[in-house]
Design an enzyme around this catalytic site. Structure first.
Site, mmCIF file in Angstrom:
data_model
loop_
_atom_site.group_PDB
_atom_site.id
_atom_site.type_symbol
_atom_site.label_atom_id
_atom_site.label_comp_id
_atom_site.label_asym_id
_atom_site.label_seq_id
_atom_site.Cartn_x
_atom_site.Cartn_y
_atom_site.Cartn_z
ATOM 1 N N SER A 56 9.758 -23.073 96.540
ATOM 2 C CA SER A 56 9.210 -21.934 97.277
ATOM 3 C C SER A 56 8.263 -21.087 96.439
ATOM 4 O O SER A 56 7.694 -20.113 96.939
ATOM 5 C CB SER A 56 10.343 -21.037 97.789
ATOM 6 O OG SER A 56 11.106 -20.512 96.712
ATOM 7 N N LYS A 64 -27.453 -13.295 121.555
ATOM 8 C CA LYS A 64 -26.057 -12.876 121.671
ATOM 9 C C LYS A 64 -25.650 -11.849 120.612
ATOM 10 O O LYS A 64 -26.053 -11.923 119.465
ATOM 11 C CB LYS A 64 -25.110 -14.083 121.561
ATOM 12 C CG LYS A 64 -25.177 -15.054 122.707
ATOM 13 C CD LYS A 64 -24.751 -14.423 124.024
ATOM 14 C CE LYS A 64 -23.285 -14.032 124.053
ATOM 15 N NZ LYS A 64 -22.374 -15.180 123.905
ATOM 16 N N GLU A 119 -12.224 -9.213 119.762
ATOM 17 C CA GLU A 119 -11.582 -10.445 120.204
ATOM 18 C C GLU A 119 -10.563 -10.942 119.183
ATOM 19 O O GLU A 119 -9.485 -11.440 119.545
ATOM 20 C CB GLU A 119 -12.644 -11.506 120.463
ATOM 21 C CG GLU A 119 -13.547 -11.172 121.659
ATOM 22 C CD GLU A 119 -14.714 -12.125 121.805
ATOM 23 O OE1 GLU A 119 -14.831 -13.061 120.979
ATOM 24 O OE2 GLU A 119 -15.520 -11.930 122.733
ATOM 25 N N GLN A 173 15.303 -18.965 103.288
ATOM 26 C CA GLN A 173 14.033 -19.143 102.585
ATOM 27 C C GLN A 173 12.866 -19.008 103.560
ATOM 28 O O GLN A 173 11.736 -18.682 103.154
ATOM 29 C CB GLN A 173 14.006 -20.517 101.913
ATOM 30 C CG GLN A 173 12.768 -20.797 101.084
ATOM 31 C CD GLN A 173 12.912 -22.058 100.264
ATOM 32 O OE1 GLN A 173 13.809 -22.177 99.438
ATOM 33 N NE2 GLN A 173 12.042 -23.033 100.505
ATOM 34 N N ASN A 232 20.891 -14.892 95.331
ATOM 35 C CA ASN A 232 21.162 -14.407 96.688
ATOM 36 C C ASN A 232 20.967 -12.903 96.822
ATOM 37 O O ASN A 232 20.343 -12.432 97.777
ATOM 38 C CB ASN A 232 22.590 -14.781 97.104
ATOM 39 C CG ASN A 232 22.798 -16.278 97.198
ATOM 40 O OD1 ASN A 232 21.873 -17.048 96.951
ATOM 41 N ND2 ASN A 232 24.004 -16.699 97.542
ATOM 42 N N THR A 287 -6.249 1.350 137.012
ATOM 43 C CA THR A 287 -4.964 0.645 137.075
ATOM 44 C C THR A 287 -5.272 -0.697 137.718
ATOM 45 O O THR A 287 -6.136 -0.791 138.598
ATOM 46 C CB THR A 287 -3.907 1.400 137.906
ATOM 47 O OG1 THR A 287 -4.360 1.504 139.268
ATOM 48 C CG2 THR A 287 -3.646 2.794 137.345
ATOM 49 N N HIS A 288 -4.610 -1.746 137.250
ATOM 50 C CA HIS A 288 -4.872 -3.112 137.744
ATOM 51 C C HIS A 288 -6.337 -3.524 137.545
ATOM 52 O O HIS A 288 -6.863 -4.373 138.276
ATOM 53 C CB HIS A 288 -4.498 -3.244 139.230
ATOM 54 C CG HIS A 288 -3.121 -2.769 139.566
ATOM 55 N ND1 HIS A 288 -1.995 -3.552 139.378
ATOM 56 C CD2 HIS A 288 -2.682 -1.578 140.054
ATOM 57 C CE1 HIS A 288 -0.914 -2.874 139.758
ATOM 58 N NE2 HIS A 288 -1.304 -1.673 140.158
ATOM 59 N N LYS A 328 10.269 -15.431 104.458
ATOM 60 C CA LYS A 328 9.170 -14.821 103.697
ATOM 61 C C LYS A 328 7.794 -15.102 104.267
ATOM 62 O O LYS A 328 6.983 -14.175 104.439
ATOM 63 C CB LYS A 328 9.239 -15.276 102.236
ATOM 64 C CG LYS A 328 10.516 -14.830 101.532
ATOM 65 C CD LYS A 328 10.683 -15.485 100.198
ATOM 66 C CE LYS A 328 12.101 -15.307 99.700
ATOM 67 N NZ LYS A 328 13.089 -16.010 100.573
ATOM 68 N N SER A 359 -24.551 -15.720 117.781
ATOM 69 C CA SER A 359 -24.304 -17.088 118.213
ATOM 70 C C SER A 359 -25.163 -18.038 117.404
ATOM 71 O O SER A 359 -26.311 -17.735 117.068
ATOM 72 C CB SER A 359 -24.628 -17.231 119.706
ATOM 73 O OG SER A 359 -24.727 -18.600 120.079
ATOM 74 N N ASN A 368 -21.894 -10.476 119.917
ATOM 75 C CA ASN A 368 -20.514 -10.652 120.380
ATOM 76 C C ASN A 368 -19.558 -9.652 119.734
ATOM 77 O O ASN A 368 -19.647 -9.404 118.521
ATOM 78 C CB ASN A 368 -20.030 -12.063 120.070
ATOM 79 C CG ASN A 368 -20.880 -13.125 120.743
ATOM 80 O OD1 ASN A 368 -21.347 -12.933 121.860
ATOM 81 N ND2 ASN A 368 -21.095 -14.236 120.057
#
Length: 475
Positions: free
Chosen positions: A22, A282, A289, A321, A109, A154-155, A324, A276, A284
């Protein structure tokens, strides 16, 4: 170097070592492991379990190792199983056999969960600091638009006009709850596990309370079996991270919609946009996002750990283990996303005229008709029905509510006279919403002022806790 093996006739197969290993991800616990080792050394010396001369040599070696780890001079190697074995290798290379004396009364431990608690506290405090910066960006941007009307939704349908500052400020309150959760989490996480050993405590003269105080914890474990198996603090931290991610995702969704051609409300700064590879026109809103998209991995990390924990028996199991990497990933993700979203918000400009023109569309003032009748003691069910009929009448004739004639209003309801036009304005509707927490600009300005004051207080508290933690780590 291995921390076990005396009873084994041969070492593990290559595949077994590869699965068990690990250190490639838990190496980031090294500074916290070294600090907890110093605390453990202090109690071993105080209890007479290590001779003063040896304790002095180990302390010096730990300080040297801390410097070497920080500079990158000392790193893990392929033969190291985990961060603990790597650091013991470093000690014994400096001190010989005496480097192994530090293992007395301590197991991986209780050691690893102590290290992970320290790591978690350190990094969740940093996330809290980043959230307060995000809140400031939101509230300062909200202040710019307190007196600007916009459609409330709303909606994703036009509902009622609102102060756009009110719309923006709502996110700051969600993040305030996240800060409250972090603060609550800190109180439950500030519990030292050192002294619990493998699971049963120790026959050596250790003082867990002494070690806890040395490491800045406010409490020590009450049950040694629980101490080594408890990962509630990991699951809770991941839940908090997932909630922060969800709140960031909602911002991402709104910024993505607002910056679209269909809305064209938001102009995201070039520095927080991308282009783009094929369409040169473009621009963006990729930061928005990505904030929306990253929430998925934050929720996934929480689910991963909850699933891992759900059936573990007794005390420590190697399954732990797996606690983490999800935690590290969630923390790293937020530390990437939060500054980017903060900058995006601070540098976005909104088109006041377009928002104002959109505010009354979709018959968003219909509730004003219902409220007008309710103020004349008309039962609200009847008032609601009358307002709905007004909407239907406008919908079929292609008009807005204020364009209905006096006769048409009276046709809908005998109490609905021409005076209703006085309340069929966007500013009138917004200014009338004066209940606590409402959207009237005078209230929104006060809400933002209170939120900024609370933010300042929280910033100071976080700074104080971070300073205390930094002082503890450097001791």
């Amino acid at each position: 170097m291995a921390l076990w093996g005396g009873r084994f006739a041969q070492g593990p197969e290559e595949s077994v070592f590869a699965l068990s290993r690990s250190v490639h991800f838990d190496w980031r616990l090294a500074p916290y492991d070294l600090r907890s080792s110093k605390a453990h050394l202090a109690i071993l010396k105080k209890s007479g379990l290590i001779a003063p001369k040896d304790a002095e040599a180990i302390a010096q070696a730990l300080n040297e190792l801390s410097t070497e780890v920080a500079s990158g001079k000392f790193v893990a190697i392929d033969s190291d199983e985990d961060v603990h074995s790597a650091l013991e290798r470093g000690l014994t290379s400096k001190l010989g056999a005496v480097g192994g004396a530090l293992r007395a009364g301590r197991s991986r431990n209780d050691q690893v969960t102590t290290d992970l608690r320290l790591f978690s506290i350190d990094h969740m405090l940093e996330i809290a600091r980043l959230i307060t910066a995000l809140q400031v960006a939101l509230l300062e941007k909200a202040t710019e638009y307190v007196n600007d009307p916009a459609p409330g939704f709303t909606h994703i349908q036009h509902a009622q006009p609102v102060s756009f500052g009110h719309e923006l400020a709502k996110h700051a309150h969600a993040f305030a709850r996240d800060l409250d959760r972090i603060n609550d989490w800190l109180s439950r996480t500030s519990v030292s596990s050192l002294g619990a050993g493998a699971l049963a405590g120790s026959s050596l003269a250790l003082e867990p309370a002494f070690t806890a105080k040395n490491l800045g914890f406010t409490a020590t474990f009450a049950n040694s079996i629980d101490a080594v198996s408890d990962r509630d603090y990991v699951a809770e931290a991941l839940f908090v991270c997932a909630m922060i991610g969800n709140h960031l995702s909602r911002i991402g969704e709104e910024w993505t919609l607002w910056s679209s051609q269909e809305f064209a409300w938001a102009k995201v700064a070039d520095a927080y946009s991308t282009g783009s590879s094929i369409m040169p026109q473009k621009k963006n809103p990729d930061m928005a996002e990505l904030a929306r998209g990253k929430s998925g991995r934050l929720v996934g990390n929480l689910m991963s750990v909850l699933t891992m924990l759900k059936g573990l028996p007794f005390a420590y199991n190697r399954d732990l283990q797996e606690d983490k990497e999800p935690l590290f990933d969630s923390i790293d993700t937020l530390m990437l996303v939060l500054p980017a979203v903060t900058g995006m918000i601070a540098t976005t400009d909104f088109d006041r005229d377009k928002m104002a023109l959109a505010a009354p569309t979709g018959f968003s003032l219909a509730t004003e008709i219902a409220d007008y009748l309710a103020k004349k003691s008309v039962p609200f069910a009847d008032a609601h029905d009358a307002a709905g009929k007004c909407v239907a009448m406008c919908d079929t004739s292609g008009r807005q509510l204020h364009q209905l004639t006096d006769a048409e209003f009276l046709q809908v309801h005998p109490q609905l006279d021409g005076g209703v036009r006085d309340v069929l304005t966007v500013h009138g509707a917004i200014n009338s919403r004066t209940t606590s927490g409402g959207t009237a600009p005078i209230l929104v300005a006060a809400q933002i002022k209170d939120a900024l004051a609370a933010n300042t207080k929280t910033e100071k508290e976080i700074a104080s806790k971070r300073a205390a933690f930094s002082e503890m780590m450097s001791a």
